[in-house]
Design a protein around this motif. Structure first.
Motif, PDB file in Angstrom:
ATOM      1  N   GLU A  13      -5.064  -1.925  -6.659  1.00  0.00           N
ATOM      2  CA  GLU A  13      -4.961  -0.471  -6.510  1.00  0.00           C
ATOM      3  C   GLU A  13      -5.373   0.007  -5.123  1.00  0.00           C
ATOM      4  N   GLN A  14      -5.997  -0.845  -4.345  1.00  0.00           N
ATOM      5  CA  GLN A  14      -6.328  -0.477  -2.973  1.00  0.00           C
ATOM      6  C   GLN A  14      -5.126  -0.587  -2.032  1.00  0.00           C
ATOM      7  N   TYR A  15      -3.987  -1.065  -2.562  1.00  0.00           N
ATOM      8  CA  TYR A  15      -2.802  -1.276  -1.723  1.00  0.00           C
ATOM      9  C   TYR A  15      -1.522  -0.663  -2.299  1.00  0.00           C
ATOM     10  N   ALA A  16      -1.520  -0.303  -3.569  1.00  0.00           N
ATOM     11  CA  ALA A  16      -0.279   0.178  -4.181  1.00  0.00           C
ATOM     12  C   ALA A  16      -0.500   1.404  -5.050  1.00  0.00           C
ATOM     13  N   SER A  17      -1.393   2.290  -4.627  1.00  0.00           N
ATOM     14  CA  SER A  17      -1.711   3.486  -5.408  1.00  0.00           C
ATOM     15  C   SER A  17      -1.616   4.721  -4.525  1.00  0.00           C
ATOM     16  N   GLY A  18      -1.910   5.880  -5.115  1.00  0.00           N
ATOM     17  CA  GLY A  18      -1.906   7.107  -4.342  1.00  0.00           C
ATOM     18  C   GLY A  18      -2.944   7.104  -3.237  1.00  0.00           C
ATOM     19  N   GLN A  19      -4.152   6.631  -3.557  1.00  0.00           N
ATOM     20  CA  GLN A  19      -5.186   6.588  -2.517  1.00  0.00           C
ATOM     21  C   GLN A  19      -4.824   5.588  -1.428  1.00  0.00           C
ATOM     22  N   ALA A  20      -4.153   4.497  -1.799  1.00  0.00           N
ATOM     23  CA  ALA A  20      -3.743   3.504  -0.802  1.00  0.00           C
ATOM     24  C   ALA A  20      -2.679   4.080   0.127  1.00  0.00           C
ATOM     25  N   LEU A  21      -1.750   4.844  -0.455  1.00  0.00           N
ATOM     26  CA  LEU A  21      -0.700   5.476   0.343  1.00  0.00           C
ATOM     27  C   LEU A  21      -1.301   6.392   1.401  1.00  0.00           C
ATOM     28  N   VAL A  22      -2.236   7.230   0.990  1.00  0.00           N
ATOM     29  CA  VAL A  22      -2.868   8.169   1.912  1.00  0.00           C
ATOM     30  C   VAL A  22      -3.673   7.425   2.976  1.00  0.00           C
ATOM     31  N   LYS A  23      -4.415   6.413   2.549  1.00  0.00           N
ATOM     32  CA  LYS A  23      -5.232   5.648   3.490  1.00  0.00           C
ATOM     33  C   LYS A  23      -4.355   4.985   4.552  1.00  0.00           C
ATOM     34  N   GLU A  24      -3.241   4.410   4.115  1.00  0.00           N
ATOM     35  CA  GLU A  24      -2.335   3.746   5.055  1.00  0.00           C
ATOM     36  C   GLU A  24      -1.742   4.746   6.038  1.00  0.00           C
ATOM     37  N   THR A  59       4.133  12.610   1.334  1.00  0.00           N
ATOM     38  CA  THR A  59       5.433  12.600   0.654  1.00  0.00           C
ATOM     39  C   THR A  59       6.425  13.527   1.343  1.00  0.00           C
ATOM     40  N   GLU A  60       6.011  14.737   1.631  1.00  0.00           N
ATOM     41  CA  GLU A  60       6.920  15.699   2.256  1.00  0.00           C
ATOM     42  C   GLU A  60       7.304  15.254   3.665  1.00  0.00           C
ATOM     43  N   ALA A  61       6.339  14.726   4.396  1.00  0.00           N
ATOM     44  CA  ALA A  61       6.631  14.248   5.747  1.00  0.00           C
ATOM     45  C   ALA A  61       7.613  13.078   5.708  1.00  0.00           C
ATOM     46  N   ALA A  62       7.444  12.192   4.739  1.00  0.00           N
ATOM     47  CA  ALA A  62       8.369  11.064   4.605  1.00  0.00           C
ATOM     48  C   ALA A  62       9.782  11.557   4.343  1.00  0.00           C
ATOM     49  N   ARG A  63       9.907  12.580   3.533  1.00  0.00           N
ATOM     50  CA  ARG A  63      11.246  13.118   3.219  1.00  0.00           C
ATOM     51  C   ARG A  63      11.872  13.798   4.432  1.00  0.00           C
ATOM     52  N   GLN A  64      11.029  14.166   5.392  1.00  0.00           N
ATOM     53  CA  GLN A  64      11.540  14.755   6.634  1.00  0.00           C
ATOM     54  C   GLN A  64      11.710  13.718   7.742  1.00  0.00           C
ATOM     55  N   GLY A  65      11.488  12.434   7.393  1.00  0.00           N
ATOM     56  CA  GLY A  65      11.738  11.364   8.351  1.00  0.00           C
ATOM     57  C   GLY A  65      10.551  10.934   9.191  1.00  0.00           C
ATOM     58  N   ASP A  66       9.338  11.343   8.822  1.00  0.00           N
ATOM     59  CA  ASP A  66       8.156  10.944   9.581  1.00  0.00           C
ATOM     60  C   ASP A  66       7.975   9.430   9.504  1.00  0.00           C
ATOM     61  N   ALA A 124       5.448   7.354  10.309  1.00  0.00           N
ATOM     62  CA  ALA A 124       4.200   6.849   9.739  1.00  0.00           C
ATOM     63  C   ALA A 124       4.205   6.955   8.217  1.00  0.00           C
ATOM     64  N   SER A 125       4.677   8.075   7.702  1.00  0.00           N
ATOM     65  CA  SER A 125       4.713   8.278   6.253  1.00  0.00           C
ATOM     66  C   SER A 125       5.692   7.316   5.586  1.00  0.00           C
ATOM     67  N   LEU A 126       6.844   7.123   6.197  1.00  0.00           N
ATOM     68  CA  LEU A 126       7.821   6.178   5.655  1.00  0.00           C
ATOM     69  C   LEU A 126       7.262   4.757   5.671  1.00  0.00           C
ATOM     70  N   ALA A 127       6.525   4.404   6.718  1.00  0.00           N
ATOM     71  CA  ALA A 127       5.912   3.076   6.791  1.00  0.00           C
ATOM     72  C   ALA A 127       4.876   2.897   5.681  1.00  0.00           C
ATOM     73  N   ALA A 128       4.119   3.953   5.385  1.00  0.00           N
ATOM     74  CA  ALA A 128       3.126   3.887   4.310  1.00  0.00           C
ATOM     75  C   ALA A 128       3.800   3.666   2.965  1.00  0.00           C
ATOM     76  N   PHE A 129       4.920   4.334   2.740  1.00  0.00           N
ATOM     77  CA  PHE A 129       5.661   4.132   1.484  1.00  0.00           C
ATOM     78  C   PHE A 129       6.261   2.727   1.410  1.00  0.00           C
ATOM     79  N   ARG A 130       6.729   2.201   2.546  1.00  0.00           N
ATOM     80  CA  ARG A 130       7.258   0.826   2.535  1.00  0.00           C
ATOM     81  C   ARG A 130       6.159  -0.169   2.172  1.00  0.00           C
ATOM     82  N   ASN A 131       4.983   0.064   2.701  1.00  0.00           N
ATOM     83  CA  ASN A 131       3.860  -0.824   2.406  1.00  0.00           C
ATOM     84  C   ASN A 131       3.511  -0.768   0.923  1.00  0.00           C
ATOM     85  N   LEU A 132       3.464   0.441   0.380  1.00  0.00           N
ATOM     86  CA  LEU A 132       3.192   0.595  -1.051  1.00  0.00           C
ATOM     87  C   LEU A 132       4.252  -0.125  -1.881  1.00  0.00           C
ATOM     88  N   ALA A 133       5.524   0.029  -1.501  1.00  0.00           N
ATOM     89  CA  ALA A 133       6.614  -0.606  -2.246  1.00  0.00           C
ATOM     90  C   ALA A 133       6.486  -2.117  -2.244  1.00  0.00           C
TER      91      ALA A 133
END
Length: 310
Positions: A176-187, A216-223, A225-234
């Motif tokens: 959960e330190q790598y694939a959760s909501g808190q992990a997403l924000v931390k990354e 989440t909103e920043a990722a949807r706008q193409g940010d 860093a945010s997209l990279a955090a979601f890729r890491n979570l995935a």
């Protein structure tokens, strides 16, 4: 038969009257005090009395975020609530005068999804709830698997990285330190701090305070860093599912929880990673990876149905 399902979270109690078909007839929501166990029990009793008024209610099921013992009566430990060896069943039953079943909240969610949601028709299901942390539930051969002491399926606390991030459970490197909501924000925060040029949208939006909604909103706008955090979570989610499949061989994974509302940003990559890293991939059936269907109601519906089957 009508039963009442209750889902106890860190800040609120959600409850509903549920019929045999898993439909919520009436529901309510109350705030509660996580640091005062006696207040939590009284709040649950209040909502049960409110919902039961004028109805023939047979039993109450309670989903609680913690380690519930094998008798489904006591919460041994709850990381986000002040429960330590808490006789929750006895307290609530004494207050409402009805049979009460206590179950781990992720188990209740898994049962609700298997009976009435994305897992209908499946006999071997692993349910993963992505929230602040990671919860889990296992349904095998049509029955909820709880383990010898009732504390099985704590999937978020598999240690996936020796020497990794410290976890609230007291261990380090938990999933959960790598694939959760808190992990997403931390990354996202770490990337934004190290490479602010990749996080222009996120930093402009967050105003110095980066939380899950902003990522989440920043990722949807193409940010970037945010997209990279979601890729890491995935990738971590897919890897974890591959590891679980190597041990459990389910027919279906169901991914739910608050983070799953942003599934369009990570679920396809998680499926790909799962397929690539599955032991013996290409020579064995591939479990489906589905999104939960019942949303926030899953825990209420599942707890009510478990009470019905007590």
């Amino acid at each position: 038969m009508l039963t009442i399902g209750v889902d106890i979270g860190g800040t609120k109690v959600a409850a509903g009257v549920v019929d045999d078909d898993g439909e919520i007839v009436e529901h309510t929501l109350r705030p509660t005090a996580a640091d005062r166990p006696e207040v939590v029990a009284e709040t649950v009793a209040d909502v049960v009395r409110e919902l039961a008024k004028g109805r023939q209610v047979e039993a109450v099921g309670v989903g609680a975020a913690g380690f519930v013992d094998e008798t489904r009566s006591m919460v041994r430990f709850a990381p986000n609530l002040a429960w330590r060896e808490e006789p929750l069943q006895k307290k609530i039953s004494g207050l409402v005068g009805l049979p009460v079943v206590i179950e781990n909240d992720a188990n209740a969610m898994a049962w609700g999804e298997t009976r009435f949601g994305a897992g209908r028709g499946q006999s071997h299901v692993v349910c993963i709830t992505l929230g602040t942390g990671i919860g889990g539930g296992l349904v095998f051969d049509g029955a909820l698997y709880r383990g010898r002491w009732g504390m099985g399926a704590e999937l978020g606390h598999m240690q996936v990285l020796p020497g990794g991030r410290p976890c609230g459970c007291g261990n380090i490197g938990c999933w959960e330190q790598y694939a959760s909501g808190q992990a997403l924000v931390k990354e996202a925060r770490q990337i934004a701090e190290a490479e602010p040029e990749r996080a222009g949208i996120l930093l402009g939006m967050a105003g110095g305070k980066i939380e899950g909604e902003e990522v989440t909103e920043a990722a949807r706008q193409g940010d970037e860093a945010s997209l990279a955090a979601f890729r890491n979570l995935a990738d971590w989610l897919g890897q974890g599912m591959a590891d679980l499949a190597a041990v459990l061989d389910p027919g279906c994974f169901i991914v739910g929880g608050g983070v799953s509302r942003a599934a369009d940003l990570f679920i396809d990559r998680a499926r790909e990673t799962f397929a690539e890293r599955l032991t013996g991939h290409g020579h064995r059936p591939l479990a489906e990876v589905k999104l939960a269907e019942l949303g926030a109601a899953a825990g209420v519906v599942g707890a009510a149905d478990l009470a019905r089957r007590r």
